[in-house]
Design a protein around this motif. Structure first.
Motif, short mmCIF file in Angstrom:
data_model
loop_
_atom_site.label_atom_id
_atom_site.label_comp_id
_atom_site.label_asym_id
_atom_site.label_seq_id
_atom_site.Cartn_x
_atom_site.Cartn_y
_atom_site.Cartn_z
N GLU A 88 0.84 -1.21 0.00
CA GLU A 88 0.00 0.00 0.00
C GLU A 88 0.86 1.24 0.00
OE1 GLU A 88 -3.30 0.74 2.64
OE2 GLU A 88 -3.86 -1.39 2.51
N GLN A 89 1.84 1.27 0.90
CA GLN A 89 2.79 2.38 0.99
C GLN A 89 4.14 1.88 0.47
OE1 GLN A 89 1.71 5.40 2.10
NE2 GLN A 89 -0.29 4.44 2.33
N GLU A 90 4.95 2.80 0.01
CA GLU A 90 6.25 2.40 -0.52
C GLU A 90 7.05 1.62 0.52
OE1 GLU A 90 8.93 4.88 -3.26
OE2 GLU A 90 9.77 5.20 -1.24
N CYS A 91 7.65 0.53 0.09
CA CYS A 91 8.56 -0.22 0.95
C CYS A 91 9.83 -0.52 0.17
CB CYS A 91 7.90 -1.48 1.51
SG CYS A 91 7.65 -2.80 0.34
N GLU A 92 10.88 -0.83 0.91
CA GLU A 92 12.19 -1.09 0.32
C GLU A 92 12.56 -2.54 0.60
OE1 GLU A 92 14.63 1.93 2.12
OE2 GLU A 92 13.74 3.50 0.88
N VAL A 93 13.02 -3.23 -0.44
CA VAL A 93 13.21 -4.67 -0.36
C VAL A 93 14.55 -5.06 -0.97
CG1 VAL A 93 12.23 -6.90 -1.09
CG2 VAL A 93 10.70 -5.00 -0.53
N LEU A 94 15.20 -6.05 -0.36
CA LEU A 94 16.38 -6.67 -0.92
C LEU A 94 15.96 -8.00 -1.51
CD1 LEU A 94 19.93 -6.72 0.19
CD2 LEU A 94 18.84 -8.97 0.04
N LEU A 95 16.38 -8.27 -2.75
CA LEU A 95 16.06 -9.50 -3.45
C LEU A 95 17.35 -10.24 -3.76
CD1 LEU A 95 13.77 -7.95 -6.22
CD2 LEU A 95 13.00 -8.99 -4.09
N ILE A 96 17.29 -11.56 -3.78
CA ILE A 96 18.40 -12.37 -4.26
C ILE A 96 17.83 -13.35 -5.27
CG2 ILE A 96 20.24 -13.99 -3.69
CD1 ILE A 96 20.25 -12.81 -0.84
N GLU A 97 18.37 -13.30 -6.49
CA GLU A 97 17.90 -14.19 -7.56
C GLU A 97 19.10 -14.68 -8.37
OE1 GLU A 97 15.27 -11.91 -10.04
OE2 GLU A 97 13.60 -12.08 -8.63
N PRO A 98 19.00 -15.86 -8.96
CA PRO A 98 20.06 -16.31 -9.85
C PRO A 98 20.24 -15.32 -11.00
CG PRO A 98 18.58 -18.12 -9.33
CD PRO A 98 17.95 -16.87 -8.81
N LYS A 99 21.48 -15.11 -11.40
CA LYS A 99 21.75 -14.22 -12.53
C LYS A 99 20.91 -14.64 -13.73
CE LYS A 99 26.39 -12.86 -11.34
NZ LYS A 99 25.99 -11.51 -11.02
N GLY A 100 20.29 -13.67 -14.38
CA GLY A 100 19.50 -13.93 -15.57
C GLY A 100 18.06 -14.33 -15.32
N GLU A 101 17.68 -14.51 -14.05
CA GLU A 101 16.30 -14.87 -13.74
C GLU A 101 15.39 -13.66 -13.95
OE1 GLU A 101 13.01 -17.10 -12.68
OE2 GLU A 101 15.04 -17.80 -13.08
N PRO A 102 14.40 -13.76 -14.84
CA PRO A 102 13.49 -12.62 -15.05
C PRO A 102 12.60 -12.39 -13.82
CG PRO A 102 12.93 -14.46 -16.50
CD PRO A 102 14.12 -14.88 -15.70
N ASN A 103 12.41 -11.13 -13.44
CA ASN A 103 11.63 -10.84 -12.23
C ASN A 103 10.17 -11.25 -12.36
OD1 ASN A 103 11.07 -8.67 -13.96
ND2 ASN A 103 10.79 -7.26 -12.27
N THR A 104 9.69 -11.40 -13.57
CA THR A 104 8.30 -11.85 -13.77
C THR A 104 8.22 -13.35 -14.02
OG1 THR A 104 8.47 -11.48 -16.15
CG2 THR A 104 7.61 -9.65 -14.81
N GLY A 105 9.37 -14.01 -14.10
CA GLY A 105 9.39 -15.42 -14.47
C GLY A 105 9.35 -15.62 -15.98
#
Length: 116
Positions: A88-105
């Motif tokens: 609802e309100q802006e939040c700040e997030v740290l993500l860890i994903e394999p290199k090349g992984e699309p954020n939408t899948g």
């Protein structure tokens, strides 16, 4: 091999749902991103999805359930599970994903992951 100030990196981001790579960890991208509103439902066939809320609160919508995730909490979505983060309100997030992984899948709809 120098410290990375995540607050400083996040202060340089003015958009939402636009992950920025701040470090490499093994074969993974470590990214920071700001969330506000809703991201589309999606899934990752081959990898889990890692979220650490640095500031604010997000909600992870899964099939049939919504789970609040607050500052300092981690949420892992197992591979193959349809999900949607939202805030609802802006939040700040740290993500860890394999290199090349699309954020939408899906590479066709994925956001670029610029390096900071």
């Amino acid at each position: 091999m120098t410290p990375i100030n995540l607050a400083h990196k996040l202060s340089q981001i003015s958009t939402h749902w636009d992950p920025h790579v701040v470090a490499d960890y093994n074969d993974n991208d470590v990214m920071v991103v700001k969330f506000q509103g809703e991201f589309p439902f999606h899934l990752h066939e081959d990898t889990d999805d890692f979220f650490l809320v640095l500031k604010g609160e997000m909600v992870m919508d899964l099939e049939g359930v919504s789970q609040p995730v607050k500052t300092g909490e981690i949420f892992i979505v197992p591979r193959g599970v349809t999900h949607r983060p939202r805030a609802e309100q802006e939040c700040e997030v740290l993500l860890i994903e394999p290199k090349g992984e699309p954020n939408t899948g899906d590479p066709a709809t994925a956001a670029a992951k610029p390096r900071m």
